[in-house]
Design an enzyme around this catalytic site. Sequence first.
Site, short mmCIF file in Angstrom:
data_model
loop_
_atom_site.label_atom_id
_atom_site.label_comp_id
_atom_site.label_asym_id
_atom_site.label_seq_id
_atom_site.Cartn_x
_atom_site.Cartn_y
_atom_site.Cartn_z
CD GLN A 137 83.65 31.60 20.63
OE1 GLN A 137 83.46 30.39 20.45
NE2 GLN A 137 82.70 32.49 20.45
CG ASN A 138 87.04 35.68 16.04
OD1 ASN A 138 86.44 34.62 16.09
ND2 ASN A 138 86.46 36.82 15.71
CG ASP A 147 90.70 37.59 13.47
OD1 ASP A 147 90.78 38.41 14.41
OD2 ASP A 147 89.62 37.26 12.95
CG HIS A 169 89.06 29.31 20.91
ND1 HIS A 169 87.91 29.23 20.16
CD2 HIS A 169 88.74 28.77 22.12
CE1 HIS A 169 86.94 28.69 20.87
NE2 HIS A 169 87.40 28.41 22.07
N GLY A 203 78.38 37.48 16.48
CA GLY A 203 78.90 36.57 15.46
C GLY A 203 79.44 35.25 15.95
CB SER A 260 77.37 29.03 15.81
OG SER A 260 78.53 28.37 16.30
CD GLU A 290 71.05 32.98 9.14
OE1 GLU A 290 69.93 32.53 9.42
OE2 GLU A 290 71.31 33.61 8.09
#
Length: 255
Positions: free
Chosen positions: A102-103, A105, A120, A191, A193, A219
């Site tokens: 989804q990054n 960069d 994305h 990484g 959510s 998390e």
Amino acid sequence: MQNQIQAAARRLAECRKLVVLTGAGVSKESGIPTFREAQEGLWAQYDPMEMATQEGYLRNPPLVWRWYEYRFGMVEAAQPNPGHRAIADLEQILPQVTVVTQNIDGLHQVAGSTDVVELHGSIRRFKCLSERHTGFTRADFADQAEIPPHCPRCGDLLRPEVVWFGENLPMDALSRAFDLAETCDAMLVVGTSGAVQPAASLPFLARRAGAVVIDVNTERDEIACVSHIFLQGPGGEVLPALVAVLRVASRGDLG
Ligand code: BJW
């Protein structure tokens, strides 16, 4: 944790077709902020409806353009971290590895991953608002002083070639990602959510189709609920450890 890493490595050692689904967390250790983490996430400081929608862009084009310039500066200065490199190393161990990210960069490619699906888009490419002209790079408008610059072909406003809220994902990337999710033996999720659709549905699809799902995250987020194995910790630490054990497991030395 070492037991869970060993369990994950055993499952991956049998895998013929692996999908690695990544989100902003994989780039955090390269100095690129995530979106939804309290306080340090981008959305704690900036309104996504103003910065990541076409309507927001049209309300204030210079503001949004400058925000992407600021973020591009961070991406340009960033280097892949041990997590990106461990993901690239998986290609030396397993027969087929595809990164679905989804990054925006481009750090997986810099790290050496050769099959990367960008869900994305990319902060390095630009298109005109009408989307008739795509794939521009900075060099294509380097001679323009105006902010934002205009499309060299039609004169329309340029925008980054990223996917904003309410916009469809690139058709080729999305159909490939769905196909991979439904046919892979394992999905390693790192990484994310799991808050943004349709990317967040990929681990669910993979699990329903019979794949083992392994989640790496600092998390316990949405994806942990669907995963068979949850490895808690930063990708830059967990992934190199996992790859080291996987090298041994794939030689059949793990018992
Ligand atoms: C670490 C770590 C470390 C930290 N190691 N881990 C169905 C139901 C409900 C809503 C929708 C739906 N279908 C579509 C929608 C609407 C919308 C959506 O999902 N909204 C939700 C927010 C509710 N989706 C869309 O609009 C999408 N388009 C679409 O579906 O088109 C069809 C359609 C159109 C109209 C109506 C309906 C359907 C497009 C989504 C585009 C998302 N764009 C962004 C911006 C991209 C450009 C840019 O970067 O500027 O993409 S938003 C932002 O979120 C960015 C990310 O790629 C994306 C996902 O975030 P990610 O990567 O998960 O980051 P975080 O911050 O959320 O999580 C980081 C994680 O890392 C955390 O878990 C940390 O714990 C962890 N972590 N350090 C490992 N070191």
